[in-house]
Scaffold this motif. Structure first.
Motif, mmCIF file in Angstrom:
data_model
loop_
_atom_site.group_PDB
_atom_site.id
_atom_site.type_symbol
_atom_site.label_atom_id
_atom_site.label_comp_id
_atom_site.label_asym_id
_atom_site.label_seq_id
_atom_site.Cartn_x
_atom_site.Cartn_y
_atom_site.Cartn_z
ATOM 1 N N MET A 1 0.793 -1.241 -0.140
ATOM 2 C CA MET A 1 -0.053 -0.106 0.146
ATOM 3 C C MET A 1 0.944 1.029 0.024
ATOM 4 S SD MET A 1 -2.485 1.509 2.929
ATOM 5 C CE MET A 1 -3.633 2.359 2.455
ATOM 6 N N ILE A 3 1.449 5.096 0.811
ATOM 7 C CA ILE A 3 0.923 6.102 1.838
ATOM 8 C C ILE A 3 1.578 7.386 1.433
ATOM 9 C CG2 ILE A 3 1.006 6.706 4.172
ATOM 10 C CD1 ILE A 3 1.248 3.866 5.153
ATOM 11 N N ILE A 27 -4.496 9.597 9.344
ATOM 12 C CA ILE A 27 -5.314 8.326 10.197
ATOM 13 C C ILE A 27 -6.674 9.525 10.900
ATOM 14 C CG2 ILE A 27 -5.535 7.389 12.290
ATOM 15 C CD1 ILE A 27 -2.672 6.277 11.919
ATOM 16 N N GLN A 31 -8.453 9.760 6.193
ATOM 17 C CA GLN A 31 -7.955 9.169 4.907
ATOM 18 C C GLN A 31 -7.326 7.840 4.908
ATOM 19 O OE1 GLN A 31 -5.898 12.384 2.741
ATOM 20 N NE2 GLN A 31 -6.119 13.589 4.547
ATOM 21 N N LEU A 32 -6.832 7.095 6.038
ATOM 22 C CA LEU A 32 -6.643 6.031 6.278
ATOM 23 C C LEU A 32 -7.683 5.396 7.264
ATOM 24 C CD1 LEU A 32 -2.762 5.717 6.711
ATOM 25 C CD2 LEU A 32 -4.104 5.147 4.876
ATOM 26 N N ALA A 33 -8.501 4.755 6.806
ATOM 27 C CA ALA A 33 -9.611 4.222 7.391
ATOM 28 C C ALA A 33 -9.335 3.203 8.490
ATOM 29 C CB ALA A 33 -10.697 3.479 6.647
ATOM 30 N N GLU A 34 -10.280 2.928 9.765
ATOM 31 C CA GLU A 34 -10.000 1.915 10.516
ATOM 32 C C GLU A 34 -9.810 0.620 9.821
ATOM 33 O OE1 GLU A 34 -12.774 -0.448 14.023
ATOM 34 O OE2 GLU A 34 -13.354 1.466 13.176
ATOM 35 N N THR A 36 -7.517 -0.196 8.152
ATOM 36 C CA THR A 36 -6.096 -0.452 7.178
ATOM 37 C C THR A 36 -4.849 -0.872 7.207
ATOM 38 O OG1 THR A 36 -7.403 1.697 6.121
ATOM 39 C CG2 THR A 36 -5.026 0.986 5.341
ATOM 40 N N LEU A 37 -4.735 -2.091 6.701
ATOM 41 C CA LEU A 37 -3.271 -2.403 6.827
ATOM 42 C C LEU A 37 -2.197 -1.727 6.377
ATOM 43 C CD1 LEU A 37 -1.379 -4.932 7.677
ATOM 44 C CD2 LEU A 37 -1.786 -5.910 5.365
ATOM 45 N N LEU A 38 -1.416 -1.093 7.173
ATOM 46 C CA LEU A 38 -0.117 -0.446 6.784
ATOM 47 C C LEU A 38 1.218 -1.258 6.262
ATOM 48 C CD1 LEU A 38 0.130 2.118 9.683
ATOM 49 C CD2 LEU A 38 -1.137 2.308 7.732
ATOM 50 N N TYR A 77 -2.169 -2.153 11.670
ATOM 51 C CA TYR A 77 -3.426 -1.787 11.195
ATOM 52 C C TYR A 77 -3.907 -0.170 11.964
ATOM 53 C CZ TYR A 77 -4.051 -6.582 9.659
ATOM 54 O OH TYR A 77 -3.913 -7.723 9.385
ATOM 55 N N VAL A 78 -4.749 0.306 11.258
ATOM 56 C CA VAL A 78 -5.155 1.945 11.816
ATOM 57 C C VAL A 78 -6.153 1.335 12.737
ATOM 58 C CG1 VAL A 78 -6.399 3.626 11.303
ATOM 59 C CG2 VAL A 78 -4.565 2.849 9.606
#
Length: 132
Positions: A1, A3, A27, A31-34, A36-38, A77-78
């Motif tokens: 992903m 960023i 976060i 824009q980075l949703a709950e 989301t794998l970073l 994750y977020v």
């Protein structure tokens, strides 16, 4: 992903701080949703051309703030960010930027009135640019 983090190597701000501030903003803004794998620490370090230690520190700091969560073996994750926490982080990021602007004004000996006038001018330009 991918960023969208932009680093300024000429900045006096440490690289980890630039990354942390931008990742926090992504976060908190949603824009980075709950969930989301970073990217892995290694992957993000490679993408941003910085050390693994830098990214590890950023991830740990944001995890300590409750913005990220790490699951052993699956990744980072977020985390769920509640409205109250979102508002706290949103306000603190603006306050930090305003404090830096005030510090710059004080260094060049701007008066309080000059700084307030500059802030009003900037706000007005932004409103005009956004049509509001």
């Amino acid at each position: 992903m991918w960023i969208p983090i932009q680093l300024n190597e000429q900045s006096a701000e440490p690289m980890y701080h630039q990354i942390e501030v931008q990742l926090r903003a992504l976060i908190v803004s949603g824009q980075l949703a709950e969930g989301t794998l970073l990217p892995s620490i290694r992957e993000l370090a490679q993408t941003l051309k910085c050390s693994v230690i830098t990214i590890r520190r950023v991830y740990q700091d944001l995890e300590n703030e409750g913005l990220l969560r790490t699951k052993q073996g699956t990744g980072t994750y977020v985390a769920k960010v509640g409205d109250e926490m979102r508002d706290i982080h949103r306000r603190s990021s603006v306050i930090e930027a305003l404090e830096a602007a005030v510090d710059a004004g004080v260094r060049v000996r701007c008066s309080d009135e000059e700084m307030m006038e500059m802030l009003r001018d900037i706000l007005q330009r932004r409103r005009n640019a956004n049509g509001t």
